[in-house]
Write a protein that holds these residues in place. Structure first.
Motif, PDB file in Angstrom:
ATOM      1  N   HIS A   3       2.675  65.211  56.120  1.00 28.12           N
ATOM      2  CA  HIS A   3       3.879  64.819  55.397  1.00 28.12           C
ATOM      3  C   HIS A   3       3.894  65.521  54.038  1.00 28.12           C
ATOM      4  CE1 HIS A   3       3.277  61.580  58.299  1.00 28.12           C
ATOM      5  NE2 HIS A   3       4.552  61.265  58.157  1.00 28.12           N
ATOM      6  N   CYS A   4       5.101  65.739  53.520  1.00 25.57           N
ATOM      7  CA  CYS A   4       5.271  66.351  52.208  1.00 25.57           C
ATOM      8  C   CYS A   4       5.878  65.315  51.272  1.00 25.57           C
ATOM      9  CB  CYS A   4       6.174  67.579  52.303  1.00 25.57           C
ATOM     10  SG  CYS A   4       6.087  68.680  50.875  1.00 25.57           S
ATOM     11  N   HIS A   5       5.214  65.051  50.148  1.00 28.25           N
ATOM     12  CA  HIS A   5       5.651  64.037  49.203  1.00 28.25           C
ATOM     13  C   HIS A   5       6.195  64.702  47.938  1.00 28.25           C
ATOM     14  CE1 HIS A   5       3.430  61.334  51.817  1.00 28.25           C
ATOM     15  NE2 HIS A   5       2.338  62.040  51.616  1.00 28.25           N
ATOM     16  N   PHE A   6       7.373  64.275  47.507  1.00 26.18           N
ATOM     17  CA  PHE A   6       8.014  64.823  46.315  1.00 26.18           C
ATOM     18  C   PHE A   6       8.145  63.735  45.255  1.00 26.18           C
ATOM     19  CE2 PHE A   6       9.594  67.148  49.959  1.00 26.18           C
ATOM     20  CZ  PHE A   6       9.478  68.476  49.575  1.00 26.18           C
ATOM     21  N   LEU A   8      10.136  62.238  42.252  1.00 28.50           N
ATOM     22  CA  LEU A   8      11.539  62.325  41.841  1.00 28.50           C
ATOM     23  C   LEU A   8      11.742  61.976  40.368  1.00 28.50           C
ATOM     24  CD1 LEU A   8      13.525  60.912  44.898  1.00 28.50           C
ATOM     25  CD2 LEU A   8      13.004  63.264  44.294  1.00 28.50           C
ATOM     26  N   SER A   9      10.757  62.300  39.544  1.00 25.89           N
ATOM     27  CA  SER A   9      10.948  62.085  38.106  1.00 25.89           C
ATOM     28  C   SER A   9      12.030  63.010  37.565  1.00 25.89           C
ATOM     29  CB  SER A   9       9.638  62.319  37.360  1.00 25.89           C
ATOM     30  OG  SER A   9       9.154  63.626  37.589  1.00 25.89           O
ATOM     31  N   ARG A  10      12.310  64.087  38.296  1.00 24.82           N
ATOM     32  CA  ARG A  10      13.443  64.954  38.001  1.00 24.82           C
ATOM     33  C   ARG A  10      13.948  65.521  39.326  1.00 24.82           C
ATOM     34  NH1 ARG A  10      10.682  70.262  35.085  1.00 24.82           N
ATOM     35  NH2 ARG A  10       9.342  70.902  36.826  1.00 24.82           N
ATOM     36  N   PRO A  11      15.172  66.038  39.360  1.00 28.86           N
ATOM     37  CA  PRO A  11      15.724  66.529  40.627  1.00 28.86           C
ATOM     38  C   PRO A  11      14.919  67.708  41.182  1.00 28.86           C
ATOM     39  CG  PRO A  11      17.455  66.282  38.983  1.00 28.86           C
ATOM     40  CD  PRO A  11      16.151  66.112  38.261  1.00 28.86           C
ATOM     41  N   LEU A  12      14.992  67.880  42.482  1.00 24.42           N
ATOM     42  CA  LEU A  12      14.440  69.076  43.102  1.00 24.42           C
ATOM     43  C   LEU A  12      15.218  70.288  42.595  1.00 24.42           C
ATOM     44  CD1 LEU A  12      14.292  67.750  46.784  1.00 24.42           C
ATOM     45  CD2 LEU A  12      12.575  67.499  44.995  1.00 24.42           C
ATOM     46  N   VAL A  13      14.584  71.441  42.562  1.00 24.34           N
ATOM     47  CA  VAL A  13      15.249  72.664  42.099  1.00 24.34           C
ATOM     48  C   VAL A  13      15.803  73.413  43.304  1.00 24.34           C
ATOM     49  CG1 VAL A  13      14.992  74.842  40.857  1.00 24.34           C
ATOM     50  CG2 VAL A  13      13.720  72.820  40.108  1.00 24.34           C
ATOM     51  N   PRO A 102       4.390  56.256  46.840  1.00 26.49           N
ATOM     52  CA  PRO A 102       5.195  55.516  45.872  1.00 26.49           C
ATOM     53  C   PRO A 102       5.946  56.442  44.925  1.00 26.49           C
ATOM     54  CG  PRO A 102       2.893  55.480  45.235  1.00 26.49           C
ATOM     55  CD  PRO A 102       2.945  56.140  46.573  1.00 26.49           C
ATOM     56  N   ASN A 103       7.075  55.972  44.407  1.00 25.29           N
ATOM     57  CA  ASN A 103       7.820  56.671  43.358  1.00 25.29           C
ATOM     58  C   ASN A 103       8.254  58.080  43.767  1.00 25.29           C
ATOM     59  OD1 ASN A 103       7.307  54.434  41.639  1.00 25.29           O
ATOM     60  ND2 ASN A 103       5.299  55.306  41.156  1.00 25.29           N
ATOM     61  N   GLY A 104       8.700  58.226  44.990  1.00 24.77           N
ATOM     62  CA  GLY A 104       9.163  59.536  45.425  1.00 24.77           C
ATOM     63  C   GLY A 104       9.740  59.470  46.821  1.00 24.77           C
TER      64      GLY A 104
END
Length: 302
Positions: A3-6, A8-13, A102-104
């Motif tokens: 799995h890939c975890h991102f 989200l403290s800021r938008p993806l580019v 968590p948080n993403g």
């Protein structure tokens, strides 16, 4: 499964995206990713791919994630006309075998969408936003992030759903979605689940924030949006296909929900980026990714 975890403290580019139509005998070129993550969403036909040495067949509704620093290549030629959406983003990402973080948001290597229409609507909105001029900077970043959120949400809902123990509201929502052509009354739905109609109404409102009629209308409107973006059918025909018997009522409800008439909505999302056999998906991405890597100096996280 990986799995890939991102975060989200800021938008993806956002980097680039497009919709690719493959003729018979097409095969995906070899492409090695830098720090960009790519998603591919099957729209029709079959595309045979290999990612990190493993084969995948991408069909309508399938989602394939190519993690940073991986190689994607065609496994073999297409045997039918096929199409798919592809999109690249750059963002700090962690790859592991954990199904959530968590948080993403989390995307698995490969899964099948439970509700394809919502994802397709988000895809067309990203295609439009990314190839239009906006005074607000980073509009495509936010729209790409919304698409990733929609995909991750679909996957998360599938993971948490348990047919034996899921709440009655979830069962009713799925039943309404698969029986939207029938436009059942609350009493009919209650009978289907052997419940009192008043009890069902109260529980459904508590769990979803909508009454049953509002949810039923929302499901049909989502399907209408899908048809408006993927066909050239007249609005009256779209209304009928989305199971609204009165086109005028459909148009009023559509505008109330989206602040646009069906025709205005269709015109608002007409800018798309279509590839052909001479322009493979991803070929124009490499230099953009390299530039973003220099600007952001993102650490390579695996």
């Amino acid at each position: 499964m990986e799995h890939c975890h991102f975060n989200l403290s800021r938008p993806l580019v956002y980097v680039s995206c497009g919709e690719f139509s493959a003729e018979l005998g097409w095969q995906h070129h070899r492409y090695h990713h830098g720090q960009d993550t790519e998603i591919l969403v099957g729209l029709s036909g079959q595309v045979f791919l290999q990612v990190a040495g493993k084969p995948y067949t991408l069909e309508a509704g399938d989602v394939l994630t190519v993690f940073p620093h991986e190689t994607i290549v065609g496994a073999r030629q297409t045997v039918t006309k096929s199409s798919f959406f592809w999109g690249h983003v750059v963002a700090p990402a962690v790859v592991d075998t954990q199904p959530s973080a968590p948080n993403g948001l989390t995307l698995p290597r490969f899964f099948h969408l439970q509700v394809q229409e919502k994802a397709v609507v988000n895809i067309h909105q990203l295609l439009d936003v990314s190839h239009s001029q906006y005074l607000v900077p980073h509009a495509a970043d936010y729209q790409a992030t919304m698409l990733f959120i929609e995909l991750a949400n679909d996957y998360a809902q599938q993971r948490t759903a348990n047919p034996l123990h899921q709440g009655i509201s979830n069962q009713v929502r799925e039943w309404i979605r698969t029986h939207m052509a029938e436009q059942p009354t609350v009493a009919a739905i209650a009978d289907q689940f052997h419940l009192n109609a008043s009890y069902l109404t109260r529980v459904f409102k508590r769990d979803t924030g909508q009454n049953i009629q509002e949810y039923s209308n929302a499901v049909r409107l989502d399907y209408a949006r899908y048809l408006l973006l993927t066909t050239n059918d007249p609005v009256a025909s779209v209304s009928q296909q989305a199971f609204f018997s009165d086109p005028k009522y459909f148009s009023r409800l559509f505008k109330k929900k989206l602040q646009l008439t069906p025709s205005q909505y269709r015109r608002a999302y007409t800018h798309t980026f279509l590839n052909n056999q001479q322009v493979d998906p991803g070929v124009d991405v490499r230099e953009q990714v390299r530039q973003l890597e220099k600007e952001r100096q993102l650490p390579a996280q695996r």
